[in-house]
Design a protein around this motif. Structure first.
Motif, PDB file in Angstrom:
ATOM      1  N   GLY A   1      -3.789   5.984  35.150  1.00 32.88           N
ATOM      2  CA  GLY A   1      -3.218   4.704  35.548  1.00 32.88           C
ATOM      3  C   GLY A   1      -1.748   4.559  35.242  1.00 32.88           C
ATOM      4  N   THR A   2      -1.090   5.649  34.826  1.00 31.56           N
ATOM      5  CA  THR A   2       0.332   5.555  34.475  1.00 31.56           C
ATOM      6  C   THR A   2       1.230   6.281  35.468  1.00 31.56           C
ATOM      7  OG1 THR A   2       0.250   7.558  33.105  1.00 31.56           O
ATOM      8  CG2 THR A   2      -0.256   5.466  32.025  1.00 31.56           C
ATOM      9  N   GLY A   3       0.651   7.087  36.367  1.00 33.06           N
ATOM     10  CA  GLY A   3       1.457   7.908  37.247  1.00 33.06           C
ATOM     11  C   GLY A   3       1.748   7.267  38.580  1.00 33.06           C
ATOM     12  N   LEU A   4       2.196   8.081  39.503  1.00 32.78           N
ATOM     13  CA  LEU A   4       2.578   7.598  40.831  1.00 32.78           C
ATOM     14  C   LEU A   4       1.405   7.032  41.623  1.00 32.78           C
ATOM     15  CD1 LEU A   4       5.054   7.328  42.649  1.00 32.78           C
ATOM     16  CD2 LEU A   4       4.571   9.614  43.543  1.00 32.78           C
ATOM     17  N   PRO A   5       0.200   7.620  41.559  1.00 27.51           N
ATOM     18  CA  PRO A   5      -0.916   7.035  42.309  1.00 27.51           C
ATOM     19  C   PRO A   5      -1.190   5.591  41.921  1.00 27.51           C
ATOM     20  CG  PRO A   5      -1.466   9.260  41.633  1.00 27.51           C
ATOM     21  CD  PRO A   5      -0.181   8.916  40.946  1.00 27.51           C
ATOM     22  N   ALA A   6      -1.062   5.262  40.630  1.00 28.12           N
ATOM     23  CA  ALA A   6      -1.297   3.883  40.196  1.00 28.12           C
ATOM     24  C   ALA A   6      -0.228   2.953  40.741  1.00 28.12           C
ATOM     25  CB  ALA A   6      -1.325   3.818  38.668  1.00 28.12           C
ATOM     26  N   LEU A   7       1.010   3.428  40.820  1.00 27.93           N
ATOM     27  CA  LEU A   7       2.085   2.603  41.366  1.00 27.93           C
ATOM     28  C   LEU A   7       1.899   2.356  42.860  1.00 27.93           C
ATOM     29  CD1 LEU A   7       5.179   4.210  39.585  1.00 27.93           C
ATOM     30  CD2 LEU A   7       4.362   1.868  39.257  1.00 27.93           C
ATOM     31  N   LEU A   8       1.481   3.386  43.571  1.00 29.96           N
ATOM     32  CA  LEU A   8       1.327   3.262  45.023  1.00 29.96           C
ATOM     33  C   LEU A   8       0.071   2.486  45.400  1.00 29.96           C
ATOM     34  CD1 LEU A   8       2.421   6.877  46.007  1.00 29.96           C
ATOM     35  CD2 LEU A   8       3.644   4.758  46.539  1.00 29.96           C
ATOM     36  N   GLY A   9      -0.984   2.621  44.583  1.00 29.81           N
ATOM     37  CA  GLY A   9      -2.210   1.877  44.851  1.00 29.81           C
ATOM     38  C   GLY A   9      -2.876   2.303  46.143  1.00 29.81           C
ATOM     39  N   GLN A  10      -3.893   1.554  46.540  1.00 31.39           N
ATOM     40  CA  GLN A  10      -4.630   1.876  47.763  1.00 31.39           C
ATOM     41  C   GLN A  10      -3.792   1.641  49.011  1.00 31.39           C
ATOM     42  OE1 GLN A  10      -8.295  -0.335  47.688  1.00 31.39           O
ATOM     43  NE2 GLN A  10      -9.253   1.035  46.182  1.00 31.39           N
ATOM     44  N   ARG A  11      -2.865   0.704  48.915  1.00 27.74           N
ATOM     45  CA  ARG A  11      -2.045   0.362  50.084  1.00 27.74           C
ATOM     46  C   ARG A  11      -1.231   1.563  50.560  1.00 27.74           C
ATOM     47  NH1 ARG A  11       2.612  -4.382  50.285  1.00 27.74           N
ATOM     48  NH2 ARG A  11       3.201  -4.080  52.480  1.00 27.74           N
TER      49      ARG A  11
END
Length: 423
Positions: free
Chosen positions: A351-361
């Motif tokens: 939850g700290t990397g780029l996938p968490a920032l980008l999210g499902q959207r």
């Protein structure tokens, strides 16, 4: 001829940096970035608090790993010097490659817009000058030790120069940046030699078996037990002369010099490690005092500079690890550092990397990042297989880097992070 009294290389100052309690923790956005931010006030940047905390911890972890692998290199070096042989030489060479790769994974954090105190610049211990002591390249091997045809070239063979920390610092970059006496590539040269054929016999603990031939003031040659350095550039000017057939000498100085190299490598890495320590490190505190969105902007900017300035403009346009012929591994290690920051594998960092920032959207962008990084890994593997000199394999890596830079721009746009166009 003795060495002239050299002047220490000036610190590589970061332009426009000021440090102090009343200054911002991270440098302010450039005019281009501020312009990019205009009109986006209604579009808030996603919560990047977790990422900001992760970045500081990741920097400390990577720098600590670089320091640890440097210690392992020192241990392998001690074993090699205790019993110089082809097997122990191979082991210390592999330890060097591991240590240098670990260091390269820290470079993304060196590109952050960090303010060093003015006093550090004056003392030559700021971030950028420390990097020059660790990673100067390309270097002139003949400034350090013998090269083919010139058995008494370099610092190792200049018996008038005392070998210690101060003298090596003074000789580092003396009169030309390629005259490096410290760092990973000076170490690399000592392990591989000018043509990758360094013999373990060069490090046997033995006294000289032949007198040193030096030029007298009258221009004639004379023999003595001590002599002056013959710089590689001076030796090259007399290439038409028949080189003397003399065995390699000064084994004990060579042993002493490489031990000093290892000590200085660890010292400079520990300096960076202390500054990134989460509890009271100077650099760690700068990040903690910064707003999370500023840290995210700084990370994207650092990534852009790493890809453009370090990889495209330097590593993929030159030969950074020329003596070991492993420049391809340098690119792979730098890319690994980028992956470790944006796609951490540890469960505690979920939850700290780029996938968490980008999210499902923007999940498609996250997947594209992973695909692009894998393509880069494949290109580096192909470069290794084809050989360092293969221009097509090198160009393929360049194209993958350019594609990753484009993806970074699109990612910044999706997250409403102002990012100036790369030069």
């Amino acid at each position: 001829m003795k060495y002239a009294k050299p002047v220490l290389v000036s610190a590589l100052l970061l332009s426009g940096l000021l440090a102090g309690c009343d200054q911002p923790a991270l440098q302010q956005d450039s005019p281009a970035e501020q312009a990019a931010d205009t009109g986006n006030e209604q579009d808030s940047i996603p919560d990047s608090s977790a990422f900001a905390a992760h970045l500081g911890l990741s920097a400390y972890t990577e720098v600590s790993m670089a320091a640890q692998t440097a210690q392992e290199l020192d241990s392998r070096l001690a074993s090699f010097l205790y019993h110089p042989n082809p097997m122990s030489l191979g082991e210390v060479r592999q330890a060097w490659r591991n240590a240098y790769s670990a260091y390269l994974q820290t470079l993304i954090y060196a590109k952050l817009p960090i303010n060093d105190p003015p006093d550090w610049h004056k003392k030559g211990i700021d971030y950028q000058h420390t990097l020059s002591l660790l990673d100067s390249w390309p270097i002139e091997g003949g400034y350090i030790d013998h090269v083919p045809g010139y058995p008494f070239s370099g610092i190792v063979n200049d018996l008038t120069l005392e070998l210690n920390e101060d003298s090596l610092l003074a000789q580092h970059g003396f009169s030309d940046p390629s005259y490096a006496s410290l760092g990973y590539h000076a170490f690399e040269f000592m392990l591989w030699g000018a043509e990758g054929q360094r013999s373990p016999r060069d490090f046997f603990p033995q006294e000289n078996t032949a007198p040193v031939v030096v030029a007298s003031e009258g221009g004639s040659n004379s023999e003595a037990e001590t002599g002056d350095v013959v710089h590689h550039e001076d030796a090259a000017s007399s290439a038409d002369e028949e080189p003397a057939d003399i065995d390699v000498q000064n084994h004990n100085r060579r042993r002493q010099y490489v031990q000093l190299l290892s000590e200085q490598l660890q010292k400079h890495l520990h300096r960076l490690q202390r500054r990134w320590e989460p509890s009271n490190g100077y650099y760690a505190n700068l990040l903690q005092r910064s707003e999370p969105d500023q840290v995210l902007k700084a990370a994207f900017s650092a990534t852009q500079k790493l890809l453009s300035d370090e990889l495209l403009a330097k590593r993929l346009s030159g030969t950074s690890s020329e003596f070991s012929q492993t420049t391809w591994a340098d690119t792979g290690a730098i890319v690994a550092g980028i992956r470790n920051l944006y796609f951490p594998l540890s469960e505690t960092e979920a939850g700290t990397g780029l996938p968490a920032l980008l999210g499902q959207r923007h999940e498609d962008l996250s997947l594209e990042w992973q695909q692009q990084l894998q393509l880069l890994d494949d290109s580096v593997a192909n470069w290794k297989q084809q050989g360092v000199a293969d221009a097509e394999a090198r160009q393929q890596c360049r194209q993958r880097i350019i594609e990753l830079m484009s993806l970074l721009q699109r990612t910044a746009s999706a997250l409403k992070v102002p990012l100036a166009s790369a030069n």
